[in-house]
Motif scaffolding. Structure first.
Motif, PDB file in Angstrom:
ATOM      1  N   ALA A   1    -124.091  19.817 -29.903  1.00 45.96           N
ATOM      2  CA  ALA A   1    -123.411  19.275 -28.722  1.00 45.96           C
ATOM      3  C   ALA A   1    -124.352  19.137 -27.541  1.00 45.96           C
ATOM      4  N   LEU A   2    -125.460  19.914 -27.539  1.00 45.92           N
ATOM      5  CA  LEU A   2    -126.394  19.827 -26.419  1.00 45.92           C
ATOM      6  C   LEU A   2    -127.061  18.463 -26.344  1.00 45.92           C
ATOM      7  N   LYS A   3    -127.117  17.749 -27.455  1.00 44.31           N
ATOM      8  CA  LYS A   3    -127.689  16.402 -27.438  1.00 44.31           C
ATOM      9  C   LYS A   3    -126.881  15.503 -26.513  1.00 44.31           C
ATOM     10  N   ASP A   4    -125.567  15.703 -26.514  1.00 42.91           N
ATOM     11  CA  ASP A   4    -124.721  14.904 -25.639  1.00 42.91           C
ATOM     12  C   ASP A   4    -125.045  15.173 -24.168  1.00 42.91           C
ATOM     13  N   VAL A   5    -125.393  16.438 -23.863  1.00 39.09           N
ATOM     14  CA  VAL A   5    -125.750  16.776 -22.487  1.00 39.09           C
ATOM     15  C   VAL A   5    -126.980  15.976 -22.052  1.00 39.09           C
ATOM     16  N   PHE A   6    -128.014  15.984 -22.898  1.00 41.96           N
ATOM     17  CA  PHE A   6    -129.243  15.272 -22.556  1.00 41.96           C
ATOM     18  C   PHE A   6    -129.003  13.773 -22.449  1.00 41.96           C
ATOM     19  N   GLU A   7    -128.264  13.213 -23.400  1.00 40.11           N
ATOM     20  CA  GLU A   7    -128.019  11.774 -23.367  1.00 40.11           C
ATOM     21  C   GLU A   7    -127.209  11.391 -22.136  1.00 40.11           C
ATOM     22  N   GLY A   8    -126.233  12.239 -21.792  1.00 41.45           N
ATOM     23  CA  GLY A   8    -125.423  11.961 -20.603  1.00 41.45           C
ATOM     24  C   GLY A   8    -126.253  11.997 -19.331  1.00 41.45           C
ATOM     25  N   GLU A   9    -127.134  12.988 -19.221  1.00 41.69           N
ATOM     26  CA  GLU A   9    -127.971  13.081 -18.031  1.00 41.69           C
ATOM     27  C   GLU A   9    -129.006  11.958 -17.979  1.00 41.69           C
ATOM     28  N   LYS A  10    -129.469  11.532 -19.145  1.00 42.88           N
ATOM     29  CA  LYS A  10    -130.412  10.414 -19.189  1.00 42.88           C
ATOM     30  C   LYS A  10    -129.749   9.143 -18.671  1.00 42.88           C
ATOM     31  N   ALA A  11    -128.517   8.903 -19.136  1.00 40.60           N
ATOM     32  CA  ALA A  11    -127.790   7.718 -18.663  1.00 40.60           C
ATOM     33  C   ALA A  11    -127.498   7.818 -17.177  1.00 40.60           C
ATOM     34  N   ARG A  12    -127.129   9.011 -16.736  1.00 38.94           N
ATOM     35  CA  ARG A  12    -126.848   9.220 -15.313  1.00 38.94           C
ATOM     36  C   ARG A  12    -128.091   8.942 -14.469  1.00 38.94           C
ATOM     37  N   ALA A  13    -129.244   9.457 -14.910  1.00 33.97           N
ATOM     38  CA  ALA A  13    -130.482   9.238 -14.164  1.00 33.97           C
ATOM     39  C   ALA A  13    -130.816   7.758 -14.082  1.00 33.97           C
ATOM     40  N   ALA A  14    -130.559   7.029 -15.185  1.00 35.79           N
ATOM     41  CA  ALA A  14    -130.856   5.601 -15.197  1.00 35.79           C
ATOM     42  C   ALA A  14    -130.004   4.848 -14.182  1.00 35.79           C
ATOM     43  N   VAL A  15    -128.714   5.132 -14.175  1.00 37.53           N
ATOM     44  CA  VAL A  15    -127.804   4.451 -13.249  1.00 37.53           C
ATOM     45  C   VAL A  15    -128.136   4.813 -11.809  1.00 37.53           C
ATOM     46  N   ASP A  16    -128.374   6.115 -11.568  1.00 38.17           N
ATOM     47  CA  ASP A  16    -128.687   6.560 -10.213  1.00 38.17           C
ATOM     48  C   ASP A  16    -129.953   5.898  -9.687  1.00 38.17           C
ATOM     49  N   ALA A  17    -131.009   5.919 -10.511  1.00 36.20           N
ATOM     50  CA  ALA A  17    -132.276   5.333 -10.068  1.00 36.20           C
ATOM     51  C   ALA A  17    -132.122   3.845  -9.793  1.00 36.20           C
ATOM     52  N   GLY A  18    -131.400   3.156 -10.677  1.00 36.05           N
ATOM     53  CA  GLY A  18    -131.209   1.724 -10.490  1.00 36.05           C
ATOM     54  C   GLY A  18    -130.434   1.399  -9.234  1.00 36.05           C
ATOM     55  N   SER A  19    -129.319   2.106  -9.004  1.00 39.20           N
ATOM     56  CA  SER A  19    -128.471   1.795  -7.850  1.00 39.20           C
ATOM     57  C   SER A  19    -129.154   2.151  -6.538  1.00 39.20           C
ATOM     58  N   GLU A  20    -129.924   3.235  -6.527  1.00 39.46           N
ATOM     59  CA  GLU A  20    -130.568   3.656  -5.284  1.00 39.46           C
ATOM     60  C   GLU A  20    -131.732   2.741  -4.907  1.00 39.46           C
ATOM     61  N   ASN A  21    -132.543   2.347  -5.890  1.00 37.05           N
ATOM     62  CA  ASN A  21    -133.619   1.395  -5.604  1.00 37.05           C
ATOM     63  C   ASN A  21    -133.056   0.052  -5.154  1.00 37.05           C
ATOM     64  N   TRP A  22    -131.975  -0.334  -5.762  1.00 37.84           N
ATOM     65  CA  TRP A  22    -131.281  -1.574  -5.378  1.00 37.84           C
ATOM     66  C   TRP A  22    -130.835  -1.492  -3.921  1.00 37.84           C
ATOM     67  N   ALA A  23    -130.226  -0.356  -3.519  1.00 37.54           N
ATOM     68  CA  ALA A  23    -129.743  -0.200  -2.147  1.00 37.54           C
ATOM     69  C   ALA A  23    -130.883  -0.301  -1.142  1.00 37.54           C
ATOM     70  N   ILE A  24    -132.036   0.304  -1.464  1.00 33.51           N
ATOM     71  CA  ILE A  24    -133.166   0.269  -0.540  1.00 33.51           C
ATOM     72  C   ILE A  24    -133.730  -1.148  -0.439  1.00 33.51           C
ATOM     73  N   ALA A  25    -133.773  -1.872  -1.560  1.00 23.50           N
ATOM     74  CA  ALA A  25    -134.236  -3.264  -1.515  1.00 23.50           C
ATOM     75  C   ALA A  25    -133.335  -4.098  -0.612  1.00 23.50           C
ATOM     76  N   ASP A  26    -132.023  -3.881  -0.710  1.00 23.68           N
ATOM     77  CA  ASP A  26    -131.090  -4.595   0.170  1.00 23.68           C
ATOM     78  C   ASP A  26    -131.292  -4.188   1.625  1.00 23.68           C
ATOM     79  N   LEU A  27    -131.504  -2.895   1.857  1.00 25.96           N
ATOM     80  CA  LEU A  27    -131.694  -2.422   3.226  1.00 25.96           C
ATOM     81  C   LEU A  27    -132.903  -3.089   3.871  1.00 25.96           C
TER      82      LEU A  27
END
Length: 642
Positions: free
Chosen positions: A515-541
C-alpha cells in the motif's frame, strides 16, 4: 506541372490568409460594439485617485461581512489617514478566479476603471481551476512569444474556445507537465548543450552533476564533477559533488578524501562540517560524526542542520534528555532559519537509501495492543475529552485537560503527545517540541511523535531537518502507524526534486507494505500538479505586471495569508511571488510572512475564519499592509513607505 502545383498551393495559402484576416477584422469590429467587462466603470470622486483590487476569494472577502473585506478596509484607511486626498477603492475580486482569467480580463478592467494603481493577489485557485493553462504552458521562448502574440488575436481565441469544447490537449500542456513530474531528461540535455558551448564554466558542470546525482546516476555525476575540477581545481562545489556521489554509493573512504579536499579550499564553510558528520554517521562512526557536527556548531551557531543531526545521534543512543536539549537549542532565538545550500540535501540521500533498505529487511511491524484507559486516537473514555476539545477548536481547555492528566500520570505517552499536538496548532512550537520529546522519552518506538517533530520543522521551512524526523518515524514505527511519516517523507523528497531516491525507496519498501506504493504515487502526482500550477501562476503574474506598466498603471502584488503554514499552494507560492516582485521591482504586500509572525490560531485572537479565509481582523491586517505599499505609487502619500 510542378510549377502549376506550386501556383495552386500559393493561391490556397493566400486565400486562407485572406479569410483569416477578414474573420479577425470582423470579430474585432463586432467586439467594439459588444465588449465584455468584468467590472463596470467606476464612479470615482471628482479629481480623486482610484485603486483597483484584483484577485480571488481573498479579495472578494469571503470569511467576513461584505463591508469588512480588505478593499473595504483599504477605503476606510484612506478616508481616515488621507482625508484631503479623495481615493476610491474598487473591489474587482472574483471567487474561484485563477491567474489566467485575471490576466485575460485585465485590459478590459483597466479600460473600465482607469485606476492609478492596481493591487493583485492571485494564483491560489490555479491548483484546481485549470482554465487558461495551455496558453501559459507555451509562453516561454521565442515560440512562446509568437504563440502569445497569436493568442491575442480574436481568431485564436475563438479557435481555443472551440478546441476546449472538444477537449483537445495541446503538446505544450503535455510537455509542461512532463517536466513538472520529474522527467528531467530534457533539462539535462539543455544543460549539456550549454556546457559544450561554455567549456570554461565549472559551476555549470557542477549543476549538471547534481542533476544526475538527484536522479540516481552517480557514475555520470562523477564524470561531470571531475570535468568541473579539470576546468577549475579551486572551485569547491565539484569537490562537494564528488564526496556526495561516493557517499551515496557507500564508498565512504573516497567520500572522506573529497570532503577533506573541499574543506581545504573553504575551511570556513559550515556545510562541509555537516557533510563530514553525516558521512561518519553512515560509516558507523558516531563519535567521529558528533565531533564534526560540534565543530560546525562552534563555527556557525545559526546552521540548524548540525543541531538536528546531533539530536538524531542522541536519539539513536537513547540519550533522550540530550536529544531534547539539542532540539531546544535548534529552536533558540539565536538560531536563524537556515536550511543549507542545495547540495547539502544530497548529504541526506545516502542516509535515505540505507534507511529504505533497513525497512525492507525488517519486514512488516506489529501493532501493539493498547491497554485500557490509554489515550489513543480518540478511542476510550480518557481520550474523548482532550481529543474532542482539540477537534472542536477549544484549544485552551484541551491544553488544560492534558496537563491535568499529566499531573495524575507523568508517564502517560498519549497525554504528552496530545498536549504537543494542541500546542503545535497554537504555534507554540518550542513547547510542542518539548512535549513530543517527553513522549519519546517514555516510548521511543512511537513513530507518530517523530512525525509531529518533522511537521514542526517542515512548517518552519526547515525542510531538511523535518526530513530527518520523518525518517526516524519511518524507522521506529510499525508499518501501519507510519503511513503519515511515509507520506511526508515522499512529499519532501519530491519537493526537493530527489526523484531517483524517491523511486528507489518506493521499490524497496513495496515488498514490506504494497500500500505504500500508493502513497509515493499519490505524492508524485501531487508534486506534479503543484509545480505546474504554481509556475503557471508566476508566469501569469509576470504578464500582469508587464501589462499594467504598459498602461502606465502602478502595481502592488501580494502573497496569501498563512492560514496553513507550509501546507498547500499558499505557502509554496509565497516565496515565488516575493522573488517575482523583487525581480520586477514591484512593491510586495508580504501577507504570508506577516501573518505567520503576528497571527495565532486561537478562538479569541484569530486572523482566520474556519474555512481558511481571513476574518475581519485578518482582512484589516491585509489592508494595513497594502496601504503601506501603495505609498509612492499614487499621489498624496498613501501611507508610510516600508
Amino acid at each position: 506541372m510542378k510549377k502549376e502545383h506550386k501556383e495552386k498551393i500559393a493561391v490556397l495559402l493566400a486565400g486562407a490568409l485572406f479569410v483569416v484576416v477578414c474573420v479577425e477584422l470582423g470579430l474585432r469590429v463586432f467586439g467594439s460594439f459588444y465588449e465584455k467587462r468584468a467590472i463596470p466603470p467606476s464612479n470615482a470622486r471628482p479629481g480623486g485617485l482610484k485603486v483597483l483590487c484584483l484577485g480571488d476569494s481573498f479579495t472578494v472577502g469571503l470569511g467576513a461581512p461584505p463591508d469588512k473585506s480588505y478593499p473595504s478596509r483599504l477605503q476606510s484607511a484612506f478616508n481616515a489617514k488621507q482625508p484631503g486626498v479623495p481615493v476610491t477603492v474598487v473591489n474587482g475580486g472574483v471567487v474561484t478566479q485563477n491567474s489566467s482569467q485575471l490576466l485575460s480580463e485585465l485590459q478590459a478592467n483597466l479600460d473600465a476603471v482607469r485606476p492609478d494603481a492596481v493591487v493583485v493577489i492571485t494564483g491560489l485557485a490555479n491548483s484546481w481551476n485549470l482554465q487558461g493553462f495551455k496558453l501559459s504552458a507555451g509562453r516561454a521562448g521565442w515560440g512562446g512569444k509568437i504563440r502569445q502574440y497569436l493568442a491575442q488575436s480574436s481568431v485564436f481565441k475563438l479557435s481555443a474556445l472551440l478546441a476546449d469544447a472538444v477537449d483537445l490537449r495541446g503538446a505544450f500542456e503535455a510537455g509542461y507537465f512532463c517536466k513538472s513530474q520529474g522527467n528531467v531528461e530534457g533539462f539535462k540535455q539543455c544543460l549539456i548543450r550549454a556546457a559544450k558551448a561554455a567549456p570554461g564554466d565549472t559551476e555549470l558542470r557542477a549543476k549538471i552533476g547534481f542533476v544526475f546525482l538527484a536522479t540516481g546516476n552517480a557514475k555520470e555525476a562523477l564524470d561531470w564533477f571531475r570535468d568541473g575540477i579539470r576546468v577549475d581545481d579551486r572551485h569547491p562545489l565539484n569537490y562537494a559533488g564528488m564526496g556526495l556521489a561516493f557517499m551515496t554509493d557507500g564508498q565512504f573512504k573516497h567520500a572522506e578524501e573529497w570532503f577533506l579536499k573541499e574543506l581545504a579550499i573553504r575551511p570556513g564553510d559550515v556545510s562541509v562540517y555537516f557533510r563530514l558528520g553525516t558521512l561518519y554517521k553512515l560509516a558507523g562512526r558516531p563519535a567521529k560524526a558528533r565531533e564534526w557536527h560540534l565543530k560546525g556548531i562552534r563555527l556557525e551557531p545559526s546552521y540548524g542542520l548540525n543541531y538536528s543531526a546531533m539530536s538524531w545521534l542522541a536519539l539513536e543512543q537513547k540519550k533522550y534528555a540530550e536529544a531534547q536539549q539539542w532540539v531546544a537549542r535548534a529552536f533558540g532565538d539565536n538560531i536563524a532559519k537556515k536550511t543549507g545550500r542545495r547540495e547539502d540535501r544530497y548529504a541526506l540521500a545516502a542516509d535515505l537509501k540505507s534507511i529504505s533498505a533497513r525497512v525492507a529487511a525488517a519486514g512488516p511491524g506489529r501493532v501493539k495492543k493498547r491497554g485500557p484507559g490509554v489515550l489513543s486516537s480518540g478511542r476510550g473514555k480518557g481520550a474523548a475529552d482532550g481529543t474532542t476539545l482539540h477537534r472542536d477548536g477549544d484549544y485552551s481547555r484541551a491544553v488544560a485537560w492534558f496537563e491535568q492528566r499529566l499531573k495524575e500520570n507523568p508517564s502517560d505517552f498519549e497525554a504528552w503527545f496530545g498536549k504537543g499536538r494542541v500546542l503545535n496548532v497554537l504555534r507554540r512550537h518550542r513547547e510542542a517540541a518539548a512535549a513530543f520529546m517527553e513522549s519519546l522519552k517514555i516510548n521511543a518506538g512511537k513513530g507518530k511523535s517523530y512525525h509531529q517533530m518533522g511537521l514542526i520543522f517542515y512548517r518552519a521551512d526547515r525542510i531538511e531537518e523535518g526530513l530527518q524526523w520523518f525518517k526516524a518515524g519511518v524507522l521506529t514505527g510499525s508499518s501501519s502507524n507510519t503511513w503519515e511519516s511515509w507520506q511526508f517523507l515522499a512529499r519532501t523528497l519530491f519537493e526537493l526534486r530527489l526523484y531517483g531516491i524517491a523511486e528507489e525507496m518506493c521499490a524497496q519498501v513495496t515488498s514490506v507494505n504494497p500500500a505504500l506504493k500508493d502513497v509515493f504515487e499519490g505524492e508524485k502526482a501531487r508534486a506534479a500538479v503543484d509545480a505546474g500550477s504554481e509556475n503557471w501562476a508566476i508566469a501569469d503574474l509576470e504578464a500582469i505586471i508587464a501589462l499594467c506598466r504598459k498602461n502606465g498603471v502602478g502595481i502592488v502584488v501580494g502573497n496569501y495569508p498563512a492560514a496553513t503554514v507550509a501546507e498547500g499552494s499558499a505557502a509554496r507560492l509565497a516565496p515565488m511571488i516575493a522573488r517575482s516582485a523583487a525581480k520586477n521591482n514591484v512593491p510586495l504586500a508580504d501577507n504570508y510572512s506577516v501573518f505567520s509572525a503576528r497571527c495565532r490560531k486561537l478562538p479569541s485572537d484569530d486572523c482566520f475564519a474556519r474555512d481558511g479565509h481571513c476574518n475581519e481582523k485578518g482582512y484589516a491586517l491585509m489592508a494595513e499592509l497594502v496601504f503601506g505599499r501603495l505609498s509612492g505609487l499614487i499621489g498624496g502619500g498613501a501611507g508610510e513607505k516600508k
